[in-house]
Design a protein around this motif. Structure first.
Motif, PDB file in Angstrom:
ATOM      1  N   GLU A 114     -51.543 -17.118 -38.608  1.00 40.78           N
ATOM      2  CA  GLU A 114     -52.313 -16.205 -39.456  1.00 40.78           C
ATOM      3  C   GLU A 114     -53.710 -16.757 -39.709  1.00 40.78           C
ATOM      4  N   LEU A 148     -55.827 -16.022 -36.784  1.00 41.74           N
ATOM      5  CA  LEU A 148     -56.209 -14.599 -36.792  1.00 41.74           C
ATOM      6  C   LEU A 148     -57.346 -14.350 -37.763  1.00 41.74           C
ATOM      7  N   CYS A 149     -57.249 -14.937 -38.940  1.00 42.55           N
ATOM      8  CA  CYS A 149     -58.276 -14.749 -39.958  1.00 42.55           C
ATOM      9  C   CYS A 149     -59.620 -15.320 -39.509  1.00 42.55           C
ATOM     10  N   GLN A 198     -54.754  -6.449 -36.417  1.00 42.76           N
ATOM     11  CA  GLN A 198     -53.403  -7.024 -36.406  1.00 42.76           C
ATOM     12  C   GLN A 198     -53.004  -7.478 -37.816  1.00 42.76           C
ATOM     13  N   ILE A 199     -53.936  -8.054 -38.552  1.00 46.35           N
ATOM     14  CA  ILE A 199     -53.655  -8.472 -39.933  1.00 46.35           C
ATOM     15  C   ILE A 199     -53.282  -7.266 -40.781  1.00 46.35           C
ATOM     16  N   HIS A 216     -49.685  -6.371 -42.815  1.00 44.81           N
ATOM     17  CA  HIS A 216     -49.619  -6.335 -44.272  1.00 44.81           C
ATOM     18  C   HIS A 216     -49.819  -4.941 -44.888  1.00 44.81           C
ATOM     19  N   TRP A 272     -60.148 -18.848 -46.505  1.00 41.12           N
ATOM     20  CA  TRP A 272     -58.753 -19.185 -46.243  1.00 41.12           C
ATOM     21  C   TRP A 272     -58.205 -20.164 -47.277  1.00 41.12           C
ATOM     22  N   VAL A 321     -53.356 -14.927 -46.351  1.00 37.12           N
ATOM     23  CA  VAL A 321     -54.292 -13.835 -46.604  1.00 37.12           C
ATOM     24  C   VAL A 321     -53.720 -12.757 -47.518  1.00 37.12           C
ATOM     25  N   TYR A 322     -52.395 -12.673 -47.628  1.00 37.26           N
ATOM     26  CA  TYR A 322     -51.809 -11.558 -48.370  1.00 37.26           C
ATOM     27  C   TYR A 322     -52.262 -11.494 -49.835  1.00 37.26           C
TER      28      TYR A 322
END
Length: 212
Positions: A11, A14-15, A28-29, A33, A72, A77-78
């Motif tokens: 993740e 990805l971020c 995708q993120i 979510h 981050w 990230v959620y």
């Protein structure tokens, strides 16, 4: 089904890509979510599928606009996405004067608490269950304290989103009379929700409640 918690290392990568402008990574993120944000953050607080869908779309737009500001943290990230969604819900509640289940001030306090310690909402599956349970328990408890006629009006009109005319027929009143009933019911519900929130705070803080 609740989506499994994504691997934090994957993740984070990805971020990083999303922050550099990789729209596929950001997409995708959001695909991972977004459904959780819809069903456990937006829908329970807005009480309407249409409003929650609009709020999710606005959340996506806000995330795309602001993702460069995301920093981050080890919790993933959620928690940040959840606060973005809560702020969108707050804006929508402030814009509406009637037929809302949550008061804007209550939601603002929730946002403040989430921002002060994002790690408390780091586990997505646990957070989703907690959000849903808290929202449902709060509304169900408050409805149980209302006049059954008021509770029925709210369930049919707000929670089930049935047309005003249909609910009015169900209650045996005119649409105009139903509007008055619903207004009074929502006023009573907000009072009951506020009393329930106050009791929860008192219990959490270990302070005795004043006799009523």
């Amino acid at each position: 089904m609740t989506a499994p918690r994504p691997d934090l290392e994957a993740e984070q990568k990805l971020c990083e890509r999303a922050a550099q402008g990789d729209r596929a990574a950001l997409g995708q993120i959001l695909r991972v979510h977004g459904p959780v944000l819809y069903r456990s953050v937006l829908l329970p607080r807005l009480g309407s599928q249409a409003l929650a869908q609009d709020a999710l779309a606005e959340t996506y737009a806000r995330v795309v606009e602001k993702f460069g500001q995301f920093q981050w943290q080890s919790c993933g990230v959620y928690p940040w996405l959840r606060v973005v969604a809560l702020r969108i819900a707050l804006d929508m509640l402030r814009a509406r004067k009637r037929e809302t289940l949550f008061e804007p001030d209550d939601l603002q306090r929730e946002i403040d608490a989430s921002e002060s310690d994002p790690s408390t909402r780091a586990d997505v599956a646990l957070c989703e269950r907690r959000d849903l349970a808290e929202a449902r328990a709060r509304v169900d408890t408050a409805l149980g304290r209302l006049n059954p006629r008021y509770a029925g009006a709210i369930r049919m009109r707000v929670l089930e989103e049935r047309p005003r005319e249909e609910v009015a027929r169900e209650l045996g009143v005119t649409v105009a009379t139903f509007d008055v009933v619903l207004h009074r019911a929502m006023t009573a519900l907000k009072k009951a929700l506020g009393e329930g929130l106050g009791a929860a705070r008192a219990e959490h803080q270990g302070t005795p409640r004043e006799a009523t």
